[in-house]
Design a protein around this motif. Structure first.
Motif, PDB file in Angstrom:
ATOM      1  N   ALA A  56       0.832  -1.202   0.000  1.00  0.00           N
ATOM      2  CA  ALA A  56       0.000   0.000   0.000  1.00  0.00           C
ATOM      3  C   ALA A  56       0.869   1.255   0.000  1.00  0.00           C
ATOM      4  N   ALA A  57       1.961   1.244   0.761  1.00  0.00           N
ATOM      5  CA  ALA A  57       2.875   2.385   0.783  1.00  0.00           C
ATOM      6  C   ALA A  57       3.551   2.555  -0.569  1.00  0.00           C
ATOM      7  N   LEU A  58       3.920   1.447  -1.208  1.00  0.00           N
ATOM      8  CA  LEU A  58       4.566   1.514  -2.518  1.00  0.00           C
ATOM      9  C   LEU A  58       3.603   2.052  -3.571  1.00  0.00           C
ATOM     10  N   VAL A  59       2.345   1.660  -3.493  1.00  0.00           N
ATOM     11  CA  VAL A  59       1.346   2.164  -4.449  1.00  0.00           C
ATOM     12  C   VAL A  59       1.203   3.670  -4.309  1.00  0.00           C
ATOM     13  N   LYS A  60       1.249   4.181  -3.085  1.00  0.00           N
ATOM     14  CA  LYS A  60       1.134   5.627  -2.871  1.00  0.00           C
ATOM     15  C   LYS A  60       2.371   6.359  -3.364  1.00  0.00           C
ATOM     16  N   GLN A  61       3.550   5.784  -3.123  1.00  0.00           N
ATOM     17  CA  GLN A  61       4.797   6.445  -3.487  1.00  0.00           C
ATOM     18  C   GLN A  61       5.085   6.348  -4.980  1.00  0.00           C
ATOM     19  N   ASN A  62       4.936   5.140  -5.544  1.00  0.00           N
ATOM     20  CA  ASN A  62       5.339   4.913  -6.929  1.00  0.00           C
ATOM     21  C   ASN A  62       4.417   3.864  -7.551  1.00  0.00           C
ATOM     22  N   PRO A  63       3.306   4.284  -8.153  1.00  0.00           N
ATOM     23  CA  PRO A  63       2.345   3.322  -8.700  1.00  0.00           C
ATOM     24  C   PRO A  63       2.921   2.451  -9.818  1.00  0.00           C
ATOM     25  N   ASP A  64       3.820   3.022 -10.633  1.00  0.00           N
ATOM     26  CA  ASP A  64       4.422   2.231 -11.714  1.00  0.00           C
ATOM     27  C   ASP A  64       5.260   1.084 -11.157  1.00  0.00           C
ATOM     28  N   GLN A  70       3.972  -6.219  -8.963  1.00  0.00           N
ATOM     29  CA  GLN A  70       2.830  -7.137  -8.951  1.00  0.00           C
ATOM     30  C   GLN A  70       2.883  -8.079 -10.164  1.00  0.00           C
ATOM     31  N   LYS A  71       3.210  -7.527 -11.332  1.00  0.00           N
ATOM     32  CA  LYS A  71       3.303  -8.357 -12.537  1.00  0.00           C
ATOM     33  C   LYS A  71       4.453  -9.357 -12.431  1.00  0.00           C
ATOM     34  N   LEU A  72       5.578  -8.924 -11.888  1.00  0.00           N
ATOM     35  CA  LEU A  72       6.723  -9.818 -11.753  1.00  0.00           C
ATOM     36  C   LEU A  72       6.435 -10.933 -10.751  1.00  0.00           C
ATOM     37  N   GLU A  73       5.732 -10.623  -9.672  1.00  0.00           N
ATOM     38  CA  GLU A  73       5.378 -11.658  -8.702  1.00  0.00           C
ATOM     39  C   GLU A  73       4.435 -12.680  -9.316  1.00  0.00           C
ATOM     40  N   ARG A  74       3.498 -12.209 -10.138  1.00  0.00           N
ATOM     41  CA  ARG A  74       2.584 -13.141 -10.807  1.00  0.00           C
ATOM     42  C   ARG A  74       3.322 -14.056 -11.777  1.00  0.00           C
ATOM     43  N   ALA A  75       4.397 -13.538 -12.378  1.00  0.00           N
ATOM     44  CA  ALA A  75       5.166 -14.335 -13.330  1.00  0.00           C
ATOM     45  C   ALA A  75       6.073 -15.350 -12.619  1.00  0.00           C
ATOM     46  N   GLY A  76       6.257 -15.216 -11.326  1.00  0.00           N
ATOM     47  CA  GLY A  76       7.076 -16.169 -10.569  1.00  0.00           C
ATOM     48  C   GLY A  76       8.548 -16.036 -10.857  1.00  0.00           C
ATOM     49  N   VAL A  77       9.086 -14.824 -10.708  1.00  0.00           N
ATOM     50  CA  VAL A  77      10.472 -14.563 -11.073  1.00  0.00           C
ATOM     51  C   VAL A  77      11.447 -14.716  -9.913  1.00  0.00           C
ATOM     52  N   ALA A  78      10.983 -15.134  -8.766  1.00  0.00           N
ATOM     53  CA  ALA A  78      11.836 -15.157  -7.577  1.00  0.00           C
ATOM     54  C   ALA A  78      13.058 -16.055  -7.738  1.00  0.00           C
ATOM     55  N   ASN A  79      12.917 -17.206  -8.363  1.00  0.00           N
ATOM     56  CA  ASN A  79      14.024 -18.160  -8.411  1.00  0.00           C
ATOM     57  C   ASN A  79      14.614 -18.357  -9.804  1.00  0.00           C
ATOM     58  N   ASP A  80      13.957 -17.879 -10.843  1.00  0.00           N
ATOM     59  CA  ASP A  80      14.398 -18.162 -12.201  1.00  0.00           C
ATOM     60  C   ASP A  80      14.785 -16.874 -12.921  1.00  0.00           C
ATOM     61  N   PRO A  81      16.087 -16.637 -13.167  1.00  0.00           N
ATOM     62  CA  PRO A  81      16.510 -15.400 -13.829  1.00  0.00           C
ATOM     63  C   PRO A  81      16.019 -15.293 -15.273  1.00  0.00           C
ATOM     64  N   LEU A  91       6.991  -5.728 -19.428  1.00  0.00           N
ATOM     65  CA  LEU A  91       6.546  -4.534 -18.722  1.00  0.00           C
ATOM     66  C   LEU A  91       6.527  -3.336 -19.654  1.00  0.00           C
ATOM     67  N   SER A  92       5.691  -2.363 -19.341  1.00  0.00           N
ATOM     68  CA  SER A  92       5.693  -1.124 -20.126  1.00  0.00           C
ATOM     69  C   SER A  92       6.980  -0.360 -19.804  1.00  0.00           C
ATOM     70  N   ALA A  93       7.286   0.634 -20.622  1.00  0.00           N
ATOM     71  CA  ALA A  93       8.535   1.379 -20.434  1.00  0.00           C
ATOM     72  C   ALA A  93       8.554   2.081 -19.072  1.00  0.00           C
ATOM     73  N   ALA A  94       7.441   2.682 -18.689  1.00  0.00           N
ATOM     74  CA  ALA A  94       7.388   3.387 -17.407  1.00  0.00           C
ATOM     75  C   ALA A  94       7.532   2.415 -16.242  1.00  0.00           C
TER      76      ALA A  94
END
Length: 131
Positions: A56-64, A70-81, A91-94
């Protein structure tokens, strides 16, 4: 008679603990508060609340950056480079710019596994510096 003061003792103890934690958070950029927060996060349910508050704090500070994360977490990037690289390209450029800035501040840029990934990271960093 002394039983009437028990709520005051409890409230005083909570205020004292909160003050100590606030002091720890201010010293050396929160170096000493991190272990305390990691210990608190082990309590069932508290970790989810802390993550929700952080998002919630991140959304207020920097929505992009928040939407990129959020998109990266959905893609499951934690363990696979390789998955991380593929997800970054979607991702979009912004969003990409905001994520790379946030990751650069955190020092959380994933280490490239091979020459192609290393060159792609260098290219992204050059683009970021150029703007």
């Amino acid at each position: 008679m002394w039983l009437y003061f028990i709520p005051l003792y409890i409230a005083g103890a909570i205020v004292l603990l909160f003050g100590i934690f606030a002091l720890l958070a201010r010293v050396r950029g929160g170096k000493y508060a991190r272990p305390v927060m990691q210990g608190i996060a082990k309590i069932p349910g508290v970790r989810g609340l802390m993550m929700k508050a952080s998002r919630a704090a991140l959304v207020k500070q920097n929505p992009d950056a928040a939407s990129a994360l959020q998109k990266l977490e959905r893609a499951g990037v934690a363990n696979d480079p390789q998955r991380a690289q593929a997800a970054l390209s979607r991702l979009s450029a912004a969003e990409r710019r905001a994520y790379l800035e946030a990751a650069g501040q955190e020092g959380a840029l994933p280490e490239p596994q091979n020459r192609q990934q290393r060159r792609a990271m260098e290219k992204l960093q050059k683009q970021r510096r150029g703007r």
